[in-house]
Design a protein around this motif. Structure first.
Motif, PDB file in Angstrom:
ATOM      1  N   GLY A 129      -5.651  15.115   4.280  1.00 46.71           N
ATOM      2  CA  GLY A 129      -6.030  15.789   3.046  1.00 46.71           C
ATOM      3  C   GLY A 129      -7.183  15.116   2.348  1.00 46.71           C
ATOM      4  N   THR A 130      -7.585  15.705   1.235  1.00 44.94           N
ATOM      5  CA  THR A 130      -8.669  15.178   0.410  1.00 44.94           C
ATOM      6  C   THR A 130      -8.091  14.687  -0.911  1.00 44.94           C
ATOM      7  OG1 THR A 130     -10.251  16.724   1.366  1.00 44.94           O
ATOM      8  CG2 THR A 130     -10.857  15.711  -0.730  1.00 44.94           C
ATOM      9  N   VAL A 131      -8.452  13.474  -1.294  1.00 43.63           N
ATOM     10  CA  VAL A 131      -7.977  12.899  -2.555  1.00 43.63           C
ATOM     11  C   VAL A 131      -8.696  13.615  -3.698  1.00 43.63           C
ATOM     12  CG1 VAL A 131      -7.798  10.818  -3.954  1.00 43.63           C
ATOM     13  CG2 VAL A 131      -7.517  10.671  -1.474  1.00 43.63           C
ATOM     14  N   THR A 132      -7.935  14.309  -4.530  1.00 38.59           N
ATOM     15  CA  THR A 132      -8.534  15.027  -5.653  1.00 38.59           C
ATOM     16  C   THR A 132      -8.254  14.354  -7.001  1.00 38.59           C
ATOM     17  OG1 THR A 132      -6.594  16.493  -5.595  1.00 38.59           O
ATOM     18  CG2 THR A 132      -8.601  17.271  -4.527  1.00 38.59           C
ATOM     19  N   VAL A 133      -7.205  13.578  -7.085  1.00 38.28           N
ATOM     20  CA  VAL A 133      -6.893  12.789  -8.289  1.00 38.28           C
ATOM     21  C   VAL A 133      -6.148  11.545  -7.826  1.00 38.28           C
ATOM     22  CG1 VAL A 133      -5.589  12.657 -10.456  1.00 38.28           C
ATOM     23  CG2 VAL A 133      -6.722  14.790  -9.830  1.00 38.28           C
ATOM     24  N   ALA A 134      -6.440  10.392  -8.465  1.00 35.61           N
ATOM     25  CA  ALA A 134      -5.688   9.164  -8.199  1.00 35.61           C
ATOM     26  C   ALA A 134      -5.377   8.488  -9.517  1.00 35.61           C
ATOM     27  CB  ALA A 134      -6.472   8.221  -7.289  1.00 35.61           C
ATOM     28  N   ALA A 135      -4.188   7.946  -9.640  1.00 37.88           N
ATOM     29  CA  ALA A 135      -3.816   7.226 -10.856  1.00 37.88           C
ATOM     30  C   ALA A 135      -4.739   6.017 -11.030  1.00 37.88           C
ATOM     31  CB  ALA A 135      -2.362   6.772 -10.766  1.00 37.88           C
ATOM     32  N   PRO A 136      -5.194   5.751 -12.242  1.00 39.18           N
ATOM     33  CA  PRO A 136      -6.134   4.644 -12.462  1.00 39.18           C
ATOM     34  C   PRO A 136      -5.480   3.274 -12.321  1.00 39.18           C
ATOM     35  CG  PRO A 136      -5.506   5.621 -14.555  1.00 39.18           C
ATOM     36  CD  PRO A 136      -4.909   6.479 -13.495  1.00 39.18           C
ATOM     37  N   GLU A 137      -6.293   2.300 -11.972  1.00 38.46           N
ATOM     38  CA  GLU A 137      -5.830   0.916 -11.844  1.00 38.46           C
ATOM     39  C   GLU A 137      -5.205   0.444 -13.152  1.00 38.46           C
ATOM     40  OE1 GLU A 137      -7.915  -3.469 -11.289  1.00 38.46           O
ATOM     41  OE2 GLU A 137      -8.811  -1.726 -10.297  1.00 38.46           O
ATOM     42  N   LYS A 148       3.337  -0.305 -10.776  1.00 37.53           N
ATOM     43  CA  LYS A 148       2.034  -0.467 -11.418  1.00 37.53           C
ATOM     44  C   LYS A 148       0.960  -0.273 -10.350  1.00 37.53           C
ATOM     45  CE  LYS A 148       1.406  -3.354 -14.760  1.00 37.53           C
ATOM     46  NZ  LYS A 148       0.801  -2.513 -15.824  1.00 37.53           N
ATOM     47  N   VAL A 149      -0.084   0.492 -10.682  1.00 35.77           N
ATOM     48  CA  VAL A 149      -1.184   0.709  -9.754  1.00 35.77           C
ATOM     49  C   VAL A 149      -2.100  -0.514  -9.792  1.00 35.77           C
ATOM     50  CG1 VAL A 149      -3.157   2.154  -9.149  1.00 35.77           C
ATOM     51  CG2 VAL A 149      -1.078   3.197 -10.066  1.00 35.77           C
ATOM     52  N   VAL A 150      -2.224  -1.179  -8.647  1.00 35.03           N
ATOM     53  CA  VAL A 150      -3.061  -2.372  -8.549  1.00 35.03           C
ATOM     54  C   VAL A 150      -4.500  -2.005  -8.245  1.00 35.03           C
ATOM     55  CG1 VAL A 150      -3.435  -4.529  -7.296  1.00 35.03           C
ATOM     56  CG2 VAL A 150      -1.105  -3.791  -7.844  1.00 35.03           C
ATOM     57  N   SER A 151      -4.705  -1.091  -7.311  1.00 34.86           N
ATOM     58  CA  SER A 151      -6.066  -0.698  -6.944  1.00 34.86           C
ATOM     59  C   SER A 151      -6.048   0.652  -6.247  1.00 34.86           C
ATOM     60  CB  SER A 151      -6.707  -1.745  -6.025  1.00 34.86           C
ATOM     61  OG  SER A 151      -6.013  -1.808  -4.790  1.00 34.86           O
ATOM     62  N   ALA A 152      -7.204   1.330  -6.282  1.00 38.93           N
ATOM     63  CA  ALA A 152      -7.397   2.566  -5.543  1.00 38.93           C
ATOM     64  C   ALA A 152      -8.072   2.226  -4.220  1.00 38.93           C
ATOM     65  CB  ALA A 152      -8.252   3.532  -6.349  1.00 38.93           C
ATOM     66  N   PRO A 198       0.822  -1.215   0.000  1.00 37.60           N
ATOM     67  CA  PRO A 198       0.000   0.000   0.000  1.00 37.60           C
ATOM     68  C   PRO A 198       0.853   1.261   0.000  1.00 37.60           C
ATOM     69  CG  PRO A 198       0.139  -0.878   2.219  1.00 37.60           C
ATOM     70  CD  PRO A 198       0.900  -1.832   1.335  1.00 37.60           C
ATOM     71  N   VAL A 199       0.299   2.317  -0.560  1.00 36.77           N
ATOM     72  CA  VAL A 199       0.877   3.655  -0.431  1.00 36.77           C
ATOM     73  C   VAL A 199      -0.021   4.415   0.529  1.00 36.77           C
ATOM     74  CG1 VAL A 199       1.395   5.822  -1.595  1.00 36.77           C
ATOM     75  CG2 VAL A 199       1.858   3.654  -2.743  1.00 36.77           C
ATOM     76  N   LYS A 200       0.543   4.821   1.670  1.00 39.38           N
ATOM     77  CA  LYS A 200      -0.242   5.481   2.706  1.00 39.38           C
ATOM     78  C   LYS A 200       0.040   6.982   2.714  1.00 39.38           C
ATOM     79  CE  LYS A 200      -0.187   1.314   5.560  1.00 39.38           C
ATOM     80  NZ  LYS A 200       0.195   0.718   6.863  1.00 39.38           N
ATOM     81  N   GLY A 246      -1.279   7.769   7.561  1.00 38.18           N
ATOM     82  CA  GLY A 246      -1.244   6.322   7.760  1.00 38.18           C
ATOM     83  C   GLY A 246      -2.343   5.575   7.057  1.00 38.18           C
ATOM     84  N   GLU A 247      -3.298   6.271   6.443  1.00 33.32           N
ATOM     85  CA  GLU A 247      -4.372   5.590   5.721  1.00 33.32           C
ATOM     86  C   GLU A 247      -3.958   5.329   4.277  1.00 33.32           C
ATOM     87  OE1 GLU A 247      -8.379   7.085   8.085  1.00 33.32           O
ATOM     88  OE2 GLU A 247      -7.963   7.849   6.062  1.00 33.32           O
ATOM     89  N   PRO A 248      -4.282   4.135   3.746  1.00 37.75           N
ATOM     90  CA  PRO A 248      -3.876   3.800   2.375  1.00 37.75           C
ATOM     91  C   PRO A 248      -4.662   4.586   1.335  1.00 37.75           C
ATOM     92  CG  PRO A 248      -5.213   2.034   3.297  1.00 37.75           C
ATOM     93  CD  PRO A 248      -4.965   3.009   4.406  1.00 37.75           C
ATOM     94  N   VAL A 249      -3.958   5.011   0.305  1.00 35.70           N
ATOM     95  CA  VAL A 249      -4.591   5.705  -0.816  1.00 35.70           C
ATOM     96  C   VAL A 249      -4.596   4.816  -2.057  1.00 35.70           C
ATOM     97  CG1 VAL A 249      -4.529   7.762  -2.277  1.00 35.70           C
ATOM     98  CG2 VAL A 249      -3.839   7.919   0.118  1.00 35.70           C
ATOM     99  N   LEU A 250      -3.482   4.148  -2.300  1.00 32.96           N
ATOM    100  CA  LEU A 250      -3.331   3.248  -3.443  1.00 32.96           C
ATOM    101  C   LEU A 250      -2.650   1.964  -3.003  1.00 32.96           C
ATOM    102  CD1 LEU A 250      -1.824   5.647  -6.150  1.00 32.96           C
ATOM    103  CD2 LEU A 250      -4.184   4.846  -6.078  1.00 32.96           C
TER     104      LEU A 250
END
Length: 355
Positions: free
Chosen positions: A73-81, A179-183, A66-68, A194-198
């Protein structure tokens, strides 16, 4: 040599006696004629016997982790799976500011600023140089004025305030491209430190499969396997090691947790899995034992000998006569059993039960 596919483990002598035909005598070479001819015959062959276990697996990528978030903050953009990210690209954006992927073994554990020293500073400077912001930068472990200037140039390119400092939440260091596995956090989610983002992984394809606890011998690193990918293509591979079961995965539960999850590396790397459907199942054939170039017959050809010495034998057919010879039995696979002894020869015709 013909290679026999595997259908199970060795047949115990007691079971073998039940499958074979009982035969009186001590196999000292007694001959029979006419009515003693068996209902069917077969030939002693020299072949390869292989015991294996085939189980379901799934295509994945190595070193899943995981990437924590390091800050609120607020997630405004995340790389797609499924996207592959390289140095300088954003893994996600927090509060409309990019969290950038940089290369290096040392995690981002502090804010970096002028006057700091350390291996994390060294890897930051290497990234700035490789990204094209290192004009006048001397790459070392000291965060000096030249480092500050390079950081400001880089921050301006990202539409960040050019502070010359790198905050804990600004970058994520990883050993290489990912490689992005999941959001793990949805758009507009509030995340705390400490919370996972990706969830990310390396770009090296692997197949994960779950073995029973009793299959520990198959989990040794380097164990050779044969993988049938979702497309039907078969490629060789080897066991890289075991991994911790992933909570919430398919088939999870108390019973599933009892197994051992192995990670199999494919020969050929990324090319081997190119174009494959990662959501479709694959199968993994683990070879547990192989005997090459042994003499073998169908299990039904082996006699369970009666008499003082007992043991096992073969009924050799020569024209209209037969004779019984003693044999030692070995490994079984695909309905064949290894036989050996001073009187056994390749090409012999031997009797067997009618099919």
């Amino acid at each position: 040599m013909a290679a026999a596919a595997v259908t199970g483990g060795a047949i115990h002598f007691g079971v073998l006696g039940g499958l074979g035909r009982a035969h009186e005598g001590n196999a000292s070479g007694a001959a029979g004629k006419g009515g003693d001819l068996p209902p069917a015959t077969t030939t002693v062959v020299r072949t390869d016997l292989v015991q294996s276990k085939t189980i379901d697996g799934r295509l994945d990528f190595a070193q899943r982790r995981p990437v924590k978030s390091a800050v609120d903050g607020t997630v405004t953009v995340a790389a797609p799976e499924g996207r592959t990210l390289t140095m300088g690209q954003a893994l996600y954006e927090l509060n409309d500011k990019p969290v950038t992927l940089l290369y290096g073994p040392v995690p981002m554990f502090r804010e970096m600023k002028p006057g700091d020293r350390g291996s994390d500073v060294l890897q930051l400077e290497r990234n700035l140089r490789d990204l094209g912001y290192g004009a006048g930068l001397y790459v070392d472990t000291r965060y000096g004025k030249d480092t500050e200037a390079a950081v400001k140039r880089w921050q301006k390119s990202l539409n960040r305030e050019p502070t010359g400092r790198v905050g804990k939440g600004d970058v994520v260091f990883q050993p290489g491209q990912v490689k992005v596995v999941s959001a793990d956090a949805a758009l507009a989610d509030q995340v705390a430190p400490g919370e996972p983002v990706l969830t990310i992984a390396s770009t090296r394809p692997v197949v994960r499969a779950r073995l029973d606890q009793t299959d520990g011998a198959l989990t040794d690193p380097g164990t050779k396997v044969e993988v049938t990918l979702p497309s039907g293509k078969t490629v060789p591979g080897r066991v890289a090691g075991t991994v911790r079961p992933e909570p919430g995965g398919s088939g999870e539960g108390a019973a599933a947790q009892e197994g051992i999850v192995v990670e199999v590396v494919l020969d050929g790397g990324a090319r081997a899995a190119s174009g494959e459907d990662a959501k479709a199942p694959a199968s993994v054939k683990f070879v547990s034992e192989a005997r090459k170039g042994v003499l073998a017959v169908p299990v039904e050809a082996v006699l369970a000998l009666r008499g003082e010495n007992g043991g096992y034998g073969l009924q050799v057919v020569q024209g209209t006569s037969t004779r019984t010879i003693p044999v030692e039995t070995g490994m079984t696979a695909d309905g064949q059993i290894e036989v050996s002894g001073p009187h056994v020869r390749e090409g012999m015709t031997v009797g067997m039960a009618a099919s």
